[in-house]
Design a protein around this motif. Structure first.
Motif, short mmCIF file in Angstrom:
data_model
loop_
_atom_site.label_atom_id
_atom_site.label_comp_id
_atom_site.label_asym_id
_atom_site.label_seq_id
_atom_site.Cartn_x
_atom_site.Cartn_y
_atom_site.Cartn_z
N TRP A 194 10.43 -1.36 45.75
CA TRP A 194 9.21 -1.70 45.17
C TRP A 194 8.98 -0.32 44.71
N THR A 195 8.69 -0.21 43.35
CA THR A 195 8.39 1.28 42.94
C THR A 195 7.22 1.20 41.76
N ASN A 196 7.07 2.13 40.98
CA ASN A 196 5.87 2.04 39.99
C ASN A 196 6.26 3.27 39.08
N SER A 197 5.99 2.85 37.60
CA SER A 197 6.31 4.13 36.57
C SER A 197 5.25 5.01 36.77
N ASN A 198 4.07 4.85 37.28
CA ASN A 198 3.05 6.00 37.38
C ASN A 198 3.32 7.07 37.86
N ASP A 199 3.11 8.21 37.11
CA ASP A 199 3.53 9.69 37.68
C ASP A 199 2.64 10.39 37.78
N GLN A 200 1.40 9.99 38.15
CA GLN A 200 -0.11 10.65 38.10
C GLN A 200 -0.65 10.47 39.51
N CYS A 201 0.00 9.85 40.63
CA CYS A 201 -0.60 9.57 41.78
C CYS A 201 -0.40 10.74 42.71
N GLY A 202 -0.18 11.81 42.57
CA GLY A 202 0.04 12.93 43.50
C GLY A 202 1.40 13.04 44.30
N LYS A 203 1.39 13.53 45.27
CA LYS A 203 2.56 13.82 45.97
C LYS A 203 3.43 12.75 46.23
N LYS A 204 2.90 11.27 46.44
CA LYS A 204 3.79 10.01 46.65
C LYS A 204 4.66 9.89 45.40
N CYS A 205 3.96 10.10 44.15
CA CYS A 205 4.72 9.68 42.77
C CYS A 205 5.67 10.79 42.72
N ASP A 206 5.26 12.12 42.98
CA ASP A 206 6.37 13.14 42.91
C ASP A 206 7.62 13.02 43.69
N PRO A 262 -4.23 0.01 39.41
CA PRO A 262 -5.25 1.00 39.34
C PRO A 262 -4.96 1.96 38.35
N ASP A 263 -6.16 2.48 37.84
CA ASP A 263 -6.06 3.56 36.86
C ASP A 263 -5.50 4.93 37.51
N PRO A 264 -4.40 5.40 36.64
CA PRO A 264 -3.54 6.21 37.19
C PRO A 264 -4.35 7.49 37.67
N GLU A 265 -5.61 8.00 36.95
CA GLU A 265 -6.23 9.18 37.31
C GLU A 265 -7.30 8.87 37.87
N GLN A 266 -7.67 7.61 38.04
CA GLN A 266 -8.71 6.76 39.03
C GLN A 266 -10.13 7.44 38.33
N GLY A 274 -5.03 1.52 33.66
CA GLY A 274 -3.96 0.84 34.44
C GLY A 274 -3.08 -0.27 33.75
N LYS A 275 -3.62 -0.93 32.54
CA LYS A 275 -2.66 -1.66 32.03
C LYS A 275 -1.56 -1.01 31.21
N ASP A 276 -1.60 0.21 30.86
CA ASP A 276 -0.46 0.94 30.42
C ASP A 276 0.43 1.15 31.38
N VAL A 277 0.27 1.29 32.71
CA VAL A 277 1.07 1.29 33.67
C VAL A 277 1.79 -0.02 34.00
N VAL A 278 1.10 -1.02 33.91
CA VAL A 278 1.35 -2.49 34.06
C VAL A 278 2.61 -2.76 32.85
N VAL A 279 2.38 -2.40 31.64
CA VAL A 279 3.27 -2.73 30.60
C VAL A 279 4.51 -1.90 30.77
N CYS A 311 9.16 11.01 29.15
CA CYS A 311 8.04 10.37 28.76
C CYS A 311 6.89 10.50 29.99
N PRO A 312 6.69 11.58 30.36
CA PRO A 312 5.47 11.94 31.33
C PRO A 312 4.02 11.69 30.99
N MET A 313 3.17 11.35 31.73
CA MET A 313 1.69 11.01 31.18
C MET A 313 1.27 12.57 30.80
N LYS A 314 1.35 13.44 31.48
CA LYS A 314 1.07 14.61 31.42
C LYS A 314 1.24 15.24 29.96
N ASP A 315 2.48 14.80 29.24
CA ASP A 315 2.61 15.31 28.00
C ASP A 315 2.29 14.14 26.95
N LYS A 316 1.41 13.25 27.30
CA LYS A 316 1.10 12.17 26.38
C LYS A 316 2.29 11.43 25.86
#
Length: 625
Positions: A194-206, A262-266, A274-279, A311-316
């Motif tokens: 059970w994973t997630n494509s979000n890469d902006q949730c801090g240490k857990k995402c890393d 949830p919103d990646p950056e909260q 958050g909808k971008d993450v869901v897609v 395709c990281p979020m930080k590089d848009k």
């Protein structure tokens, strides 16, 4: 705090609350106290969701309860306390009181002081809970990935009993047992991530992205070999109906509030929603579905790792365009992926995401999935560090004993007990055959099958080749010897496993077979004119005065008198010559009769066309010239 953030936290709370009413299962392992007798027994403890539990194995140690820093919230070096093992002593299990600091910090401090494992005693009477890692905004978690010791939460009553025994001066020894923490019913492990494509949730995402990269090779080997069946999953929530039209739900959800993240950056004011993450989660799920239909599900690992890198979020670049480029580069059918995704803005259910939400609810012994990331092995939630070696330990413990793939028996994961004293099993050093079989859970003493030949026995003291072709393996354990160009064996290549000395030998057939002296024992060559000579494994019989020996009758031809023999030979020659002369005479008569017959036939034919001198001239008128 601005109103948008207040709204965000309100909606997040409702989303989480909608799932919290589910059933969360605390994964446990056994704790066996072996001394003192007053508390001897088997107890349950909860596996901590950090460190490296020894899945499939056991750990033996002695309990230590420090006199100071009993909550382990400060470094033990400040109190001049060390738990480092000394030669000949059991590894120390440090007993720690719950409270005042994070579970992970207690484990890290105890590990630095030399603890082999920690036992956290609960501070109130309640059912066992899962010790988890702290939220990233509450603690510097850089040390989390360095925790390598296992941890367990024990009940308050057991903690009090251990403390009482130690206060009396008793030595408290125990075994921590993870052998049954993961079911191991057959030769294939089924696991979910059970994973997630979000890469902006801090240490857990890393940590999650790093795990995907490091575990990819092992995962693909296991999947291609048919050893595992892997399925990725993605957690989504739904927006309560009263908030579906709110700004928060519109930015967090797709399909009119049905599937949210949830919103990646909260923070709704920047970055991705958050909808971008869901897609993107839905796209990864669809990529897996399309690949699975084509028989190549392991390519999913290539897609998700490439997406994390390119395709990281930080590089848009967290976009459909970037994802599509990767899909095309991996030769995945883009049209099928897009069809699977459907329309995220339509007021309809998405069958993929609906199935994911239903899968979040626990079935059987698994429990609900509420923690990201979560690994499920054979329907049991994994607890521990999300790291290649630790996860492989858990997965390898899920194979039925002796069916583990080679990757589970490497030195990094497994200690080969057969290397020391052959594991106490039977072996034949001469032919390099052993009954010791290394497995992830230990060793088995089991008579082997070599080159299609099955060995039978208890595996500990003896194993013997049996069945057809068993003589090809170490001669079936029977006697065998070669002298010159002759080789004899006591092994018979049939379905029996007995060793029998061959004809001409006597003995047990296993250690030795001795030549039988047939001449000395007067078993052969007993006729008056016979001469006997013993050979290895056989004998030679001959006759005196050049007579012929008939072995099947053990006699010499014409053994009464020499004159009679000579007369017999003369008569034989006369008979042969007579038969020859008669044959020649018969042939001559045959040729004569054939010749006479042919002449008569030819004369008859010619007489029909022209008169012969011997025949009279026909009567009638004739003319003179």
């Amino acid at each position: 705090m601005n109103q948008e953030k207040i709204g965000f936290f309100s909606v997040s709370f409702l989303l989480i609350l909608s799932l919290a009413v589910g059933r969360f299962v605390v994964e446990k392992n056994n704790l066996k106290v072996t001394s003192p007798d007053s508390i001897k027994g088997i107890y349950e403890c909860a596996i901590g969701n950090f460190g490296v539990p020894q899945y499939g194995g056991t750990l033996v140690g002695t309990v230590v309860y420090p006199k100071s820093n009993q909550k382990a919230c400060k470094s033990y070096s400040d109190f001049d306390i060390s738990f480092k093992s000394k030669a000949g002593r059991l590894p120390p299990f440090v007993l720690i009181d719950r409270g005042d600091c994070f579970f992970t910090l207690k484990a890290w401090i105890a590990q630095q002081a030399g603890a082999a494992a920690i036992l956290v005693a609960d501070n109130k009477a309640e059912p066992l809970i899962t010790m988890d890692t702290p939220e990233e905004d509450k603690s510097d978690a850089d040390y989390l990935q360095n925790i390598t010791i296992p941890s367990a939460l024990i009940t308050k009553s057991l903690g009090d009993s251990l403390k009482s025994a130690l206060s009396k001066g008793d030595m408290v020894n125990m075994n921590l047992d993870w052998t049954e923490s993961v079911p191991h019913p057959d030769e294939r492990v089924e696991y979910e991530l059970w994973t997630n494509s979000n890469d902006q949730c801090g240490k857990k995402c890393d940590t999650q992205i790093e795990f995907l990269k490091n575990f990819k090779g092992a995962a693909q080997i296991l999947e291609k070999g048919g050893h595992t069946q892997f399925t990725p999953h993605y957690i989504t929530w739904y927006c309560p109906e009263a908030f579906t039209l709110s700004k928060q739900c519109k930015s967090q959800c797709i399909n009119h509030g049905r599937y949210c993240a949830p919103d990646p950056e909260q923070d709704f004011t920047k970055g991705y929603d958050g909808k971008d993450v869901v897609v993107q989660n839905l796209r990864q799920a669809c990529v897996y579905r399309v690949l699975n239909e084509t028989g190549k599900p392991w390519v999913w690992w290539d897609y998700v790792t490439d997406f994390a890198i390119r395709c990281p979020m930080k590089d848009k670049k967290y976009t459909k365009e970037c994802a599509d480029e990767i899909i095309k580069s991996l030769d995945i059918d883009l049209k099928k992926v897009d069809k699977c995704i459907g329309d995220p803005y339509a007021d309809v259910e998405n069958p993929i995401l609906k199935a994911e939400q239903e899968s979040q609810v626990g079935k059987g012994s698994r429990g609900d999935v509420t923690i990201l990331p979560t690994l499920v092995v054979n329907n049991r939630q994994y607890r521990g560090k999300l790291e290649k070696g630790a996860v492989l330990k858990a997965m390898c413990s899920g194979f039925q004993e002796s069916t583990e793939p080679a990757i589970c028996l490497t030195e990094d994961l497994n200690t080969n007990e057969c290397l020391e004293n052959n594991g106490g099993c039977w072996q034949d050093k001469a032919s390099n055959i052993t009954a010791c079989r290394d497995t992830y859970r230990g060793r088995l003493c089991e008579c082997p099958t070599v080159q299609g030949v099955k060995f039978a026995g208890d595996g500990y003291t003896h194993c013997k080749a049996s069945g057809a072709l068993h003589c090809g393996i170490n001669n079936g354990g029977c006697w065998r010897e070669t002298r010159g160009s002759y080789t004899y064996s006591a092994c018979v290549d049939d379905h029996s496993s007995d060793c029998k000395c061959p004809l001409g030998f006597k003995g047990d057939g296993v250690k030795s077979c001795e030549d039988v002296n047939e001449c000395k024992e007067k078993k052969v060559c007993q006729c008056p004119d016979c001469k006997c000579k013993n050979t290895w494994g056989s004998y030679e019989c001959s006759c005196k005065n050049g007579l012929l020996y008939m072995r099947e009758h053990d006699t010499c031809i014409g053994s009464s008198k020499v004159g009679t023999t000579k007369l017999s030979w003369s008569f034989l020659w006369v008979l042969i010559i007579g038969v020859g002369v008669a044959g020649l005479a018969g042939y001559a008569v045959y040729k004569y009769r054939i010749r006479t017959y042919m002449d008569a036939e030819i004369r008859g034919i010619m007489a029909q066309y022209m008169p012969l001198e011997s025949q009279p001239t026909p009567s009638g008128p004739h003319m003179d010239i």
